[in-house]
Design a protein around this motif. Sequence first.
Motif, PDB file in Angstrom:
ATOM      1  N   ASN A 182      -3.830  -9.350  -8.887  1.00  0.00           N
ATOM      2  CA  ASN A 182      -4.513  -9.583  -7.625  1.00  0.00           C
ATOM      3  C   ASN A 182      -5.449  -8.429  -7.345  1.00  0.00           C
ATOM      4  O   ASN A 182      -5.502  -7.445  -8.091  1.00  0.00           O
ATOM      5  CB  ASN A 182      -3.499  -9.785  -6.485  1.00  0.00           C
ATOM      6  N   TRP A 183      -6.219  -8.524  -6.277  1.00  0.00           N
ATOM      7  CA  TRP A 183      -7.154  -7.478  -5.914  1.00  0.00           C
ATOM      8  C   TRP A 183      -7.485  -7.588  -4.430  1.00  0.00           C
ATOM      9  O   TRP A 183      -7.213  -8.599  -3.800  1.00  0.00           O
ATOM     10  CB  TRP A 183      -8.427  -7.558  -6.768  1.00  0.00           C
ATOM     11  N   ILE A 184      -8.069  -6.506  -3.895  1.00  0.00           N
ATOM     12  CA  ILE A 184      -8.412  -6.456  -2.479  1.00  0.00           C
ATOM     13  C   ILE A 184      -9.920  -6.283  -2.361  1.00  0.00           C
ATOM     14  O   ILE A 184     -10.503  -5.369  -2.959  1.00  0.00           O
ATOM     15  CB  ILE A 184      -7.687  -5.291  -1.782  1.00  0.00           C
ATOM     16  N   GLY A 185     -10.546  -7.153  -1.574  1.00  0.00           N
ATOM     17  CA  GLY A 185     -11.982  -7.083  -1.380  1.00  0.00           C
ATOM     18  C   GLY A 185     -12.749  -7.692  -2.543  1.00  0.00           C
ATOM     19  O   GLY A 185     -12.162  -8.217  -3.496  1.00  0.00           O
ATOM     20  N   ALA A 194     -14.238  -5.281  -6.466  1.00  0.00           N
ATOM     21  CA  ALA A 194     -13.031  -5.152  -5.643  1.00  0.00           C
ATOM     22  C   ALA A 194     -12.935  -3.747  -5.052  1.00  0.00           C
ATOM     23  O   ALA A 194     -13.319  -2.758  -5.691  1.00  0.00           O
ATOM     24  CB  ALA A 194     -11.796  -5.454  -6.477  1.00  0.00           C
ATOM     25  N   LEU A 195     -12.402  -3.657  -3.831  1.00  0.00           N
ATOM     26  CA  LEU A 195     -12.169  -2.361  -3.212  1.00  0.00           C
ATOM     27  C   LEU A 195     -10.971  -1.661  -3.827  1.00  0.00           C
ATOM     28  O   LEU A 195     -10.928  -0.430  -3.931  1.00  0.00           O
ATOM     29  CB  LEU A 195     -11.941  -2.544  -1.705  1.00  0.00           C
ATOM     30  N   PHE A 196      -9.978  -2.444  -4.242  1.00  0.00           N
ATOM     31  CA  PHE A 196      -8.761  -1.879  -4.832  1.00  0.00           C
ATOM     32  C   PHE A 196      -8.102  -2.936  -5.706  1.00  0.00           C
ATOM     33  O   PHE A 196      -7.980  -4.098  -5.304  1.00  0.00           O
ATOM     34  CB  PHE A 196      -7.785  -1.429  -3.744  1.00  0.00           C
ATOM     35  N   VAL A 197      -7.694  -2.518  -6.902  1.00  0.00           N
ATOM     36  CA  VAL A 197      -6.988  -3.414  -7.813  1.00  0.00           C
ATOM     37  C   VAL A 197      -5.597  -2.844  -8.049  1.00  0.00           C
ATOM     38  O   VAL A 197      -5.454  -1.765  -8.635  1.00  0.00           O
ATOM     39  CB  VAL A 197      -7.734  -3.567  -9.158  1.00  0.00           C
ATOM     40  N   PRO A 198      -4.538  -3.526  -7.575  1.00  0.00           N
ATOM     41  CA  PRO A 198      -3.170  -3.036  -7.758  1.00  0.00           C
ATOM     42  C   PRO A 198      -2.754  -3.034  -9.228  1.00  0.00           C
ATOM     43  O   PRO A 198      -3.474  -3.558 -10.092  1.00  0.00           O
ATOM     44  CB  PRO A 198      -2.334  -4.040  -6.945  1.00  0.00           C
ATOM     45  N   PRO A 199      -1.594  -2.469  -9.523  1.00  0.00           N
ATOM     46  CA  PRO A 199      -1.140  -2.391 -10.919  1.00  0.00           C
ATOM     47  C   PRO A 199      -0.890  -3.779 -11.516  1.00  0.00           C
ATOM     48  O   PRO A 199      -0.715  -4.752 -10.782  1.00  0.00           O
ATOM     49  CB  PRO A 199       0.153  -1.576 -10.821  1.00  0.00           C
ATOM     50  N   PRO A 200      -0.858  -3.888 -12.840  1.00  0.00           N
ATOM     51  CA  PRO A 200      -0.650  -5.180 -13.500  1.00  0.00           C
ATOM     52  C   PRO A 200       0.666  -5.824 -13.082  1.00  0.00           C
ATOM     53  O   PRO A 200       1.642  -5.126 -12.756  1.00  0.00           O
ATOM     54  CB  PRO A 200      -0.640  -4.816 -14.988  1.00  0.00           C
ATOM     55  N   PRO A 201       0.737  -7.146 -13.091  1.00  0.00           N
ATOM     56  CA  PRO A 201       1.924  -7.844 -12.582  1.00  0.00           C
ATOM     57  C   PRO A 201       3.211  -7.515 -13.336  1.00  0.00           C
ATOM     58  O   PRO A 201       4.278  -7.472 -12.731  1.00  0.00           O
ATOM     59  CB  PRO A 201       1.550  -9.325 -12.727  1.00  0.00           C
TER      60      PRO A 201
END
Length: 430
Positions: A182-185, A194-201
């Motif tokens: 997933n990602w933010i923005g 994207a503003l922020f990309v969380p760690p891999p699932p």
Amino acid sequence: MTEPSATLDPAAVPAGGDWPPHGTERRAWRQSVVRGPRADRAVRFVDARIPPRIAEQAYEPTRGLRTQLATATDGLVRLDQVHGRNLGALSQLLLRTESIASSKIENIEASLSDYGKALMGQRANASAVSMAAATEALSGIIVTASSDGRITRDAVLRAHHALFRSHPDLASKAGTVRTAQNWIGGSDYSPRNALFVPPPPETVVEHLDDLFAFANRDDVLPLAQAAIVHAQFESIHPFVDGNGRIGRTLIHAVLRRRGVTRRLTVPIASGLTAHRERYFEALGDYRRGDAATIIALLASATMWATHEARRTVTNLQLIHDDWDEALGQPADGAPDSRVLRFLMAEPIITTSRVAEVLGLDDDATAALLERLRRADVLAPLTARGRDRVWGAHLVLDEVRDLSARIERLSLRDAGDAVDGPVWARPWMGH
């Protein structure tokens, strides 16, 4: 209550920061369903941000921040000890105020009437249903932290399930961690811009277990621990949706587990709502290796919320006294007297709930509700029907006003500060 101290390992802290920064890892990425503009379809990699492992990480605040944390913690402890015991109704009221404020940060808003109807299981709009679900999620995770003395992945999954089990689109994802990136923005179709990309699932569960190991420690100042737990959870972003609301419940779970609060859930999110953009910026600072910003903001929000919650205690007592007088000062133990105490905890009720709590038959319940209506204690929130919903509008007004007062106080505090907002004052330096 004595505050523990933590010893900072200089080797573990990057130059210019007080906390390990997030790393970056480039990963292959491709749309599972081809859609969106050409630029989105062409994305073949993503730069995921990797939160540090914090299970054994120490945190030592600056002297000024430590003082602010102590002040905020002491005020919260006193409020809980004095009013949590003598006014149990305040607990439910504050918890619901916090749920409303936390939902507002995510741009989820509904009238208090609709929110109350959703709490009662009555038909309401989607935002009201979502706010009611957030209340259940918050309550559940706090109760678990209090009874078990630990914060666990299972408790968080249960809270997420409560939040989304009735969602028209996400019910199948309720209570489960994400299995996709997933990602933010940025774009809706790919992590482009994207503003922020969380760690891999595939790393989410490991990151959560590391987070909960930190959350269950007793050698970090409680409010600092709560802020770090929240910020780390937001970076892991383990769910498809609801990360912000679940993440803010962890603030209260940490405070309850550490014994800072035992009965009350002070609406800290109302202070964060007033500084929504700064709140998101503070999360960005945390990812860059500066935990002090989010910690200071949380400490300030706690002080604002505690200050105004004390005022609410006084206001509720005045409301109760006015009701008592309007009903002719009923004797202790009489249905009229008992229902007034009950309405402080549950200002939105149904006809059947009144009958159940007071043990009255249909005729006695109808007569009581009519007396309450005539005394301007209750007003109907729904049209006449099989199980009418009623609201104690003065208490509902206090819920609304409490949140607004906290926001106003926080903005005034930030604006009046000679050296700028609390999170930008000189003691924030390292």
